[in-house]
Motif scaffolding. Sequence first.
Motif, PDB file in Angstrom:
ATOM      1  N   ASP A 137       0.547  -1.022  -0.538  1.00 49.95           N
ATOM      2  CA  ASP A 137      -0.142  -0.292  -0.441  1.00 49.95           C
ATOM      3  C   ASP A 137       1.150   1.384  -0.178  1.00 49.95           C
ATOM      4  O   ASP A 137       1.275   1.271   1.036  1.00 49.95           O
ATOM      5  CB  ASP A 137      -0.848  -0.283   1.063  1.00 49.95           C
ATOM      6  CG  ASP A 137      -1.501   0.840   1.136  1.00 49.95           C
ATOM      7  OD1 ASP A 137      -1.402   2.336   0.469  1.00 49.95           O
ATOM      8  OD2 ASP A 137      -2.474   0.820   1.999  1.00 49.95           O
ATOM      9  N   GLN A 138       0.265   1.930  -1.396  1.00 48.70           N
ATOM     10  CA  GLN A 138       2.024   3.017  -1.309  1.00 48.70           C
ATOM     11  C   GLN A 138       1.660   4.368  -0.532  1.00 48.70           C
ATOM     12  O   GLN A 138       2.371   4.621   0.362  1.00 48.70           O
ATOM     13  CB  GLN A 138       1.479   4.352  -2.404  1.00 48.70           C
ATOM     14  CG  GLN A 138       2.157   2.651  -3.605  1.00 48.70           C
ATOM     15  CD  GLN A 138       2.726   3.554  -4.778  1.00 48.70           C
ATOM     16  OE1 GLN A 138       3.541   4.465  -4.874  1.00 48.70           O
ATOM     17  NE2 GLN A 138       2.417   2.946  -5.856  1.00 48.70           N
ATOM     18  N   GLN A 139      -0.034   3.968  -0.205  1.00 48.52           N
ATOM     19  CA  GLN A 139       0.049   5.095   1.248  1.00 48.52           C
ATOM     20  C   GLN A 139       0.101   4.978   1.876  1.00 48.52           C
ATOM     21  O   GLN A 139       0.461   5.813   2.964  1.00 48.52           O
ATOM     22  CB  GLN A 139      -1.884   5.116   0.960  1.00 48.52           C
ATOM     23  CG  GLN A 139      -2.252   5.969  -0.715  1.00 48.52           C
ATOM     24  CD  GLN A 139      -4.203   6.048  -0.214  1.00 48.52           C
ATOM     25  OE1 GLN A 139      -4.323   5.845   0.898  1.00 48.52           O
ATOM     26  NE2 GLN A 139      -4.699   6.980  -1.223  1.00 48.52           N
ATOM     27  N   ALA A 140       0.274   4.598   2.939  1.00 55.80           N
ATOM     28  CA  ALA A 140       0.878   3.584   4.184  1.00 55.80           C
ATOM     29  C   ALA A 140       2.230   3.661   3.982  1.00 55.80           C
ATOM     30  O   ALA A 140       2.929   4.213   5.010  1.00 55.80           O
ATOM     31  CB  ALA A 140       0.103   1.820   4.425  1.00 55.80           C
ATOM     32  N   VAL A 141       2.979   3.663   2.719  1.00 54.38           N
ATOM     33  CA  VAL A 141       4.159   3.376   3.480  1.00 54.38           C
ATOM     34  C   VAL A 141       4.624   5.020   3.090  1.00 54.38           C
ATOM     35  O   VAL A 141       5.700   5.869   3.605  1.00 54.38           O
ATOM     36  CB  VAL A 141       4.715   2.829   1.526  1.00 54.38           C
ATOM     37  CG1 VAL A 141       6.294   3.471   1.899  1.00 54.38           C
ATOM     38  CG2 VAL A 141       4.668   1.256   1.811  1.00 54.38           C
ATOM     39  N   ALA A 142       4.289   5.898   2.094  1.00 55.15           N
ATOM     40  CA  ALA A 142       4.066   7.562   2.161  1.00 55.15           C
ATOM     41  C   ALA A 142       4.044   8.448   3.678  1.00 55.15           C
ATOM     42  O   ALA A 142       4.494   8.805   3.603  1.00 55.15           O
ATOM     43  CB  ALA A 142       3.381   7.884   1.438  1.00 55.15           C
ATOM     44  N   GLY A 143       3.268   7.244   4.512  1.00 55.29           N
ATOM     45  CA  GLY A 143       2.558   8.266   6.125  1.00 55.29           C
ATOM     46  C   GLY A 143       3.821   7.117   7.031  1.00 55.29           C
ATOM     47  O   GLY A 143       3.382   7.537   8.513  1.00 55.29           O
ATOM     48  N   GLY A 144       4.388   6.557   6.535  1.00 56.64           N
ATOM     49  CA  GLY A 144       5.700   5.706   7.791  1.00 56.64           C
ATOM     50  C   GLY A 144       4.224   4.805   8.389  1.00 56.64           C
ATOM     51  O   GLY A 144       5.475   4.103   9.315  1.00 56.64           O
ATOM     52  N   ASP A 145       3.041   4.537   7.643  1.00 53.71           N
ATOM     53  CA  ASP A 145       3.085   3.529   8.284  1.00 53.71           C
ATOM     54  C   ASP A 145       3.103   2.142   7.925  1.00 53.71           C
ATOM     55  O   ASP A 145       2.680   1.018   7.512  1.00 53.71           O
ATOM     56  CB  ASP A 145       1.765   3.509   7.833  1.00 53.71           C
ATOM     57  CG  ASP A 145       0.196   2.155   8.873  1.00 53.71           C
ATOM     58  OD1 ASP A 145       1.192   2.031   9.756  1.00 53.71           O
ATOM     59  OD2 ASP A 145      -0.631   2.198   9.120  1.00 53.71           O
ATOM     60  N   LEU A 146       4.367   1.791   7.791  1.00 54.53           N
ATOM     61  CA  LEU A 146       4.761   0.491   8.078  1.00 54.53           C
ATOM     62  C   LEU A 146       4.110  -0.734   8.435  1.00 54.53           C
ATOM     63  O   LEU A 146       3.830  -2.012   8.129  1.00 54.53           O
ATOM     64  CB  LEU A 146       6.657   0.206   7.963  1.00 54.53           C
ATOM     65  CG  LEU A 146       6.902   1.006   7.241  1.00 54.53           C
ATOM     66  CD1 LEU A 146       8.594   1.466   7.791  1.00 54.53           C
ATOM     67  CD2 LEU A 146       7.294   1.520   5.654  1.00 54.53           C
ATOM     68  N   ALA A 147       3.056  -0.433   9.453  1.00 56.20           N
ATOM     69  CA  ALA A 147       2.669  -2.115  10.250  1.00 56.20           C
ATOM     70  C   ALA A 147       2.278  -2.664   9.536  1.00 56.20           C
ATOM     71  O   ALA A 147       1.489  -3.160   9.185  1.00 56.20           O
ATOM     72  CB  ALA A 147       2.587  -1.579  11.566  1.00 56.20           C
ATOM     73  N   HIS A 148       1.619  -1.355   8.356  1.00 47.30           N
ATOM     74  CA  HIS A 148       0.338  -1.459   7.317  1.00 47.30           C
ATOM     75  C   HIS A 148       0.314  -1.525   6.465  1.00 47.30           C
ATOM     76  O   HIS A 148      -0.398  -1.090   5.344  1.00 47.30           O
ATOM     77  CB  HIS A 148      -1.239  -1.044   8.151  1.00 47.30           C
ATOM     78  CG  HIS A 148      -1.110  -1.136   9.351  1.00 47.30           C
ATOM     79  ND1 HIS A 148      -1.058  -0.066  10.121  1.00 47.30           N
ATOM     80  CD2 HIS A 148      -2.827  -2.100  10.013  1.00 47.30           C
ATOM     81  CE1 HIS A 148      -1.188  -0.529  11.264  1.00 47.30           C
ATOM     82  NE2 HIS A 148      -2.547  -1.463  11.331  1.00 47.30           N
ATOM     83  N   ALA A 149       1.903  -1.776   5.668  1.00 47.61           N
ATOM     84  CA  ALA A 149       2.237  -1.686   3.950  1.00 47.61           C
ATOM     85  C   ALA A 149       1.811  -2.834   3.579  1.00 47.61           C
ATOM     86  O   ALA A 149       1.573  -2.526   1.679  1.00 47.61           O
ATOM     87  CB  ALA A 149       3.565  -1.605   4.246  1.00 47.61           C
ATOM     88  N   PHE A 150       1.983  -3.685   3.943  1.00 43.21           N
ATOM     89  CA  PHE A 150       0.935  -4.503   2.918  1.00 43.21           C
ATOM     90  C   PHE A 150      -0.626  -5.004   3.727  1.00 43.21           C
ATOM     91  O   PHE A 150      -0.518  -5.529   4.591  1.00 43.21           O
ATOM     92  CB  PHE A 150       1.924  -5.825   3.088  1.00 43.21           C
ATOM     93  CG  PHE A 150       3.139  -6.080   2.695  1.00 43.21           C
ATOM     94  CD1 PHE A 150       3.603  -6.586   1.718  1.00 43.21           C
ATOM     95  CD2 PHE A 150       4.583  -5.251   3.485  1.00 43.21           C
ATOM     96  CE1 PHE A 150       4.098  -6.703   1.312  1.00 43.21           C
ATOM     97  CE2 PHE A 150       6.176  -5.646   2.840  1.00 43.21           C
ATOM     98  CZ  PHE A 150       5.916  -5.943   1.616  1.00 43.21           C
ATOM     99  N   VAL A 151      -1.395  -5.352   2.349  1.00 41.92           N
ATOM    100  CA  VAL A 151      -2.443  -5.555   1.987  1.00 41.92           C
ATOM    101  C   VAL A 151      -2.623  -6.983   1.690  1.00 41.92           C
ATOM    102  O   VAL A 151      -2.542  -7.134   1.322  1.00 41.92           O
ATOM    103  CB  VAL A 151      -3.329  -4.715   1.697  1.00 41.92           C
ATOM    104  CG1 VAL A 151      -5.097  -5.132   1.986  1.00 41.92           C
ATOM    105  CG2 VAL A 151      -3.404  -3.138   1.641  1.00 41.92           C
ATOM    106  N   LYS A 152      -3.324  -7.853   2.662  1.00 46.29           N
ATOM    107  CA  LYS A 152      -3.318  -9.385   2.679  1.00 46.29           C
ATOM    108  C   LYS A 152      -4.616  -9.634   2.683  1.00 46.29           C
ATOM    109  O   LYS A 152      -5.947  -9.347   2.200  1.00 46.29           O
ATOM    110  CB  LYS A 152      -2.984 -10.088   4.058  1.00 46.29           C
ATOM    111  CG  LYS A 152      -2.078  -9.436   4.712  1.00 46.29           C
ATOM    112  CD  LYS A 152      -0.520 -10.257   3.906  1.00 46.29           C
ATOM    113  CE  LYS A 152       0.395  -9.808   4.265  1.00 46.29           C
ATOM    114  NZ  LYS A 152       2.029 -10.580   3.489  1.00 46.29           N
TER     115      LYS A 152
END
Length: 353
Positions: free
Chosen positions: A51-66
Amino acid sequence: MRKTVLVFVAGAVVCAAAAGVIRFKLVPDAERVQSDQNTVTRYAGTASYLDQQAVAGGDLAHAFVKGSPFTAVETVKATGMHGNVAVLSDVTAISGAGGVLGNPSATWAVDRKTLMPATAPAGVDADAHQGLAVGFAFGPGKHDYAWWDGATATQATAKYVRSENHVGRSTYVYTVDVSGALKDPGTLKQLPPAVPVSVLKGLAATMAPDMQGALSALLPPGGDNVMVPLSYTSSTKTTLYVDQLTGTTVDADAHQTVTAQMKSKLGTVPLTAVLDVDTKMSPAGIADAVKQSKDDQSQLLWEGTVAPVALGVLALAFIGGAVMVGRRGRVAEAGAQEGTPAPEPSEPTSEED
């Protein structure tokens, strides 16, 4: 009487000609792409992605959507006929999976008989490709076919593996296994061309311990905000169940994995899968494909066998009638020349007489 013979002969000629037109003109034409072709195929599946939005926001815990579900509807429609070349519009509308799969579209110029690539007509902007891009033609064979993989923009092989009764149809089963650099612009648009070092460190935390150390050693100096360019590879495995008579794909499933790569001083280093997609024809899609295959088979049976045979039998009946009338005429002429009237047909007698 001669007029009657001529009528019978004319009827035989008309029936034979009609049988020939149906068998040798209509049937081959029915096995080619038609000007009104509009094939809709329905799919369903799941996608795991970065998830690019999560990556851009620094939310690496939710960077991958499963396992995000999606549905897809692919429409292949004829937009032009130019002799033996058909121009086909191929558009897929995808709902779900956060929009990461986009809505791919293409325009193909193909041979109307084989569905292999053909030279695009003047004024038509068709996508270059090699091999089959929109499925199989009528009467596929037990052999491999050249196949177009849109993800890597390369020619692959649809390998024949077996014959199988599937979803009530006699099918040939083909598999496609292709890997290479990701070149599909629609998919690349959904993936980041570069990420900060901080994101790579976060990704490293999800890897095996030995991989974490190796990645950390390869990260460029300069802090967490340094951008690291990425490239991507795609690997797709597909299974196709193709009707042996009509060439209709009555069922299919595919698994695609897109892996990010980092350029380092030691070369390209694979990181992690950033897109993992499982796609299958939906039950509704399978039902539609089976119905289409049955309808095409019925049309071919009627035009290729029933109608020509029936007309052929009728032509023989006309010829038989012409022969019988001709014989009666010759008998009548012979009797007139000898001065003896031609024998009258006997009247049926009743047992009571």
